[in-house]
Design a protein around this motif. Structure first.
Motif, PDB file in Angstrom:
ATOM      1  N   UNK A   1       0.830  -1.202   0.000  1.00 53.93           N
ATOM      2  CA  UNK A   1       0.000   0.000   0.000  1.00 53.93           C
ATOM      3  C   UNK A   1       0.869   1.258   0.000  1.00 53.93           C
ATOM      4  N   UNK A   2       1.930   1.271   0.809  1.00 53.35           N
ATOM      5  CA  UNK A   2       2.824   2.431   0.853  1.00 53.35           C
ATOM      6  C   UNK A   2       3.493   2.644  -0.496  1.00 53.35           C
ATOM      7  N   UNK A   3       3.965   1.568  -1.104  1.00 49.49           N
ATOM      8  CA  UNK A   3       4.608   1.692  -2.413  1.00 49.49           C
ATOM      9  C   UNK A   3       3.640   2.268  -3.440  1.00 49.49           C
ATOM     10  N   UNK A   4       2.431   1.752  -3.461  1.00 46.65           N
ATOM     11  CA  UNK A   4       1.431   2.276  -4.397  1.00 46.65           C
ATOM     12  C   UNK A   4       1.129   3.741  -4.121  1.00 46.65           C
ATOM     13  N   UNK A   5       1.002   4.094  -2.847  1.00 48.03           N
ATOM     14  CA  UNK A   5       0.702   5.486  -2.483  1.00 48.03           C
ATOM     15  C   UNK A   5       1.804   6.431  -2.942  1.00 48.03           C
ATOM     16  N   UNK A   6       3.027   5.915  -3.030  1.00 50.03           N
ATOM     17  CA  UNK A   6       4.167   6.733  -3.447  1.00 50.03           C
ATOM     18  C   UNK A   6       4.453   6.628  -4.944  1.00 50.03           C
ATOM     19  N   UNK A   7       3.567   5.963  -5.677  1.00 49.81           N
ATOM     20  CA  UNK A   7       3.680   5.935  -7.126  1.00 49.81           C
ATOM     21  C   UNK A   7       4.382   4.732  -7.724  1.00 49.81           C
ATOM     22  N   UNK A   8       4.662   3.711  -6.902  1.00 49.28           N
ATOM     23  CA  UNK A   8       5.325   2.508  -7.403  1.00 49.28           C
ATOM     24  C   UNK A   8       4.308   1.398  -7.626  1.00 49.28           C
ATOM     25  N   UNK A   9       4.746   0.380  -8.340  1.00 52.33           N
ATOM     26  CA  UNK A   9       3.929  -0.797  -8.576  1.00 52.33           C
ATOM     27  C   UNK A   9       4.613  -1.993  -7.937  1.00 52.33           C
ATOM     28  N   UNK A  10       3.820  -3.032  -7.648  1.00 52.05           N
ATOM     29  CA  UNK A  10       4.356  -4.190  -6.928  1.00 52.05           C
ATOM     30  C   UNK A  10       3.878  -5.495  -7.545  1.00 52.05           C
ATOM     31  N   UNK A  11       4.603  -6.557  -7.204  1.00 51.50           N
ATOM     32  CA  UNK A  11       4.234  -7.896  -7.620  1.00 51.50           C
ATOM     33  C   UNK A  11       4.502  -8.889  -6.508  1.00 51.50           C
ATOM     34  N   UNK A  12       3.611  -8.978  -5.502  1.00 50.13           N
ATOM     35  CA  UNK A  12       3.831  -9.928  -4.404  1.00 50.13           C
ATOM     36  C   UNK A  12       3.729 -11.361  -4.891  1.00 50.13           C
ATOM     37  N   UNK A  13       4.516 -12.244  -4.289  1.00 47.06           N
ATOM     38  CA  UNK A  13       4.511 -13.641  -4.724  1.00 47.06           C
ATOM     39  C   UNK A  13       5.017 -14.571  -3.630  1.00 47.06           C
ATOM     40  N   UNK A  14       4.591 -15.811  -3.752  1.00 48.01           N
ATOM     41  CA  UNK A  14       5.228 -16.900  -3.021  1.00 48.01           C
ATOM     42  C   UNK A  14       5.981 -17.684  -4.095  1.00 48.01           C
ATOM     43  N   UNK A  15       5.957 -18.997  -4.084  1.00 49.90           N
ATOM     44  CA  UNK A  15       6.642 -19.731  -5.136  1.00 49.90           C
ATOM     45  C   UNK A  15       8.153 -19.674  -5.024  1.00 49.90           C
ATOM     46  N   UNK A  16       8.647 -19.873  -3.783  1.00 50.65           N
ATOM     47  CA  UNK A  16      10.085 -19.939  -3.561  1.00 50.65           C
ATOM     48  C   UNK A  16      10.349 -20.872  -2.398  1.00 50.65           C
ATOM     49  N   UNK A  17      11.599 -21.279  -2.253  1.00 52.79           N
ATOM     50  CA  UNK A  17      11.994 -22.205  -1.201  1.00 52.79           C
ATOM     51  C   UNK A  17      12.368 -21.402   0.044  1.00 52.79           C
ATOM     52  N   UNK A  18      11.461 -21.367   1.019  1.00 54.12           N
ATOM     53  CA  UNK A  18      11.694 -20.551   2.214  1.00 54.12           C
ATOM     54  C   UNK A  18      12.983 -20.931   2.931  1.00 54.12           C
ATOM     55  N   UNK A  19      13.225 -22.215   3.102  1.00 52.68           N
ATOM     56  CA  UNK A  19      14.409 -22.653   3.847  1.00 52.68           C
ATOM     57  C   UNK A  19      15.689 -22.210   3.141  1.00 52.68           C
ATOM     58  N   UNK A  20      15.714 -22.315   1.827  1.00 52.11           N
ATOM     59  CA  UNK A  20      16.905 -21.907   1.082  1.00 52.11           C
ATOM     60  C   UNK A  20      17.075 -20.387   1.066  1.00 52.11           C
ATOM     61  N   UNK A  21      15.961 -19.672   0.983  1.00 52.08           N
ATOM     62  CA  UNK A  21      16.036 -18.204   1.059  1.00 52.08           C
ATOM     63  C   UNK A  21      16.540 -17.784   2.432  1.00 52.08           C
ATOM     64  N   UNK A  22      16.063 -18.458   3.473  1.00 53.21           N
ATOM     65  CA  UNK A  22      16.529 -18.149   4.824  1.00 53.21           C
ATOM     66  C   UNK A  22      18.036 -18.374   4.944  1.00 53.21           C
ATOM     67  N   UNK A  23      18.508 -19.478   4.397  1.00 47.30           N
ATOM     68  CA  UNK A  23      19.939 -19.788   4.467  1.00 47.30           C
ATOM     69  C   UNK A  23      20.763 -18.798   3.662  1.00 47.30           C
ATOM     70  N   UNK A  24      20.226 -18.350   2.530  1.00 46.78           N
ATOM     71  CA  UNK A  24      20.978 -17.460   1.646  1.00 46.78           C
ATOM     72  C   UNK A  24      20.973 -16.011   2.110  1.00 46.78           C
ATOM     73  N   UNK A  25      19.867 -15.577   2.724  1.00 45.40           N
ATOM     74  CA  UNK A  25      19.723 -14.152   3.032  1.00 45.40           C
ATOM     75  C   UNK A  25      19.615 -13.828   4.525  1.00 45.40           C
TER      76      UNK A  25
END
Length: 196
Positions: A134-158
């Protein structure tokens, strides 16, 4: 509250806003990301716990590191987006409660209660992720929320070595209108609500 947004503001945030699958080449700056945070942080969370922790993925190296941990469709979106936000949840959010909720000693509510920590972190970081959109849209940006990723691997990587776990990811930029699908239907009030 006595003031409301006009129709243009409501369209910008909700009715006219879309989920984008691609973006223009227009840059998103660190100042833009800070502005999004400085607006979204005011959204309410339980006991003001504010568990969201965000990694803003902006460099080609970081994009590739994230892309390989997602579905093939999402990987391409991440590689091409100016920014992808990894919305994480701090599983030790209660350590900041003395700062964020100082009028009550709320830390003992959570310490040692894994189920309450998990539900609180997940629910409230999800709320904060919605505030980001909502904040991004209010400030003029667009978004693309998504799942479809490996949470455990993202946690380990980031989030390695931290108490943070990933919740969901969201691309961000100036949307390319050719990448949106036709507007999908929504439920009417009668289909999803009851008044008792």
């Amino acid at each position: 509250m006595t003031k409301t947004l006009d129709d243009a503001g409501l369209d910008l945030i909700f009715r006219g806003a879309r989920t984008y699958n691609g973006y223009t080449d227009a840059p998103v700056t660190e100042g833009d990301l800070r502005a999004i945070w400085d607006l979204m942080k005011w959204g309410p969370t339980s006991a003001n716990m504010s568990p969201a922790r965000i990694v803003w993925v902006t460099t080609p190296e970081a994009k590739e590191k994230l892309a390989v941990l997602t579905s093939s469709t999402n990987a391409d979106k991440i590689r091409k987006a100016p920014v992808t936000a990894i919305i994480g949840m701090d599983m030790e959010f209660y350590e900041k409660l003395p700062q964020l909720f100082p009028h009550v000693d709320a830390r003992p509510w959570f310490v040692g209660n894994d189920a309450l920590i998990e539900s609180g972190a997940f629910r409230n970081s999800t709320l904060q992720g919605a505030y980001l959109i909502v904040a991004a849209r209010a400030l003029g940006f667009d978004t693309g929320p998504m799942s479809g990723f490996d949470n455990a691997k993202v946690d380990a990587a980031f989030f390695a070595g931290t108490p943070v776990k990933s919740n969901f990811i969201c691309t961000l930029g100036f949307g390319d209108p050719s990448t949106v699908f036709d507007r999908l239907p929504r439920l009417d009030f009668e289909d999803a609500n009851s008044i008792l």
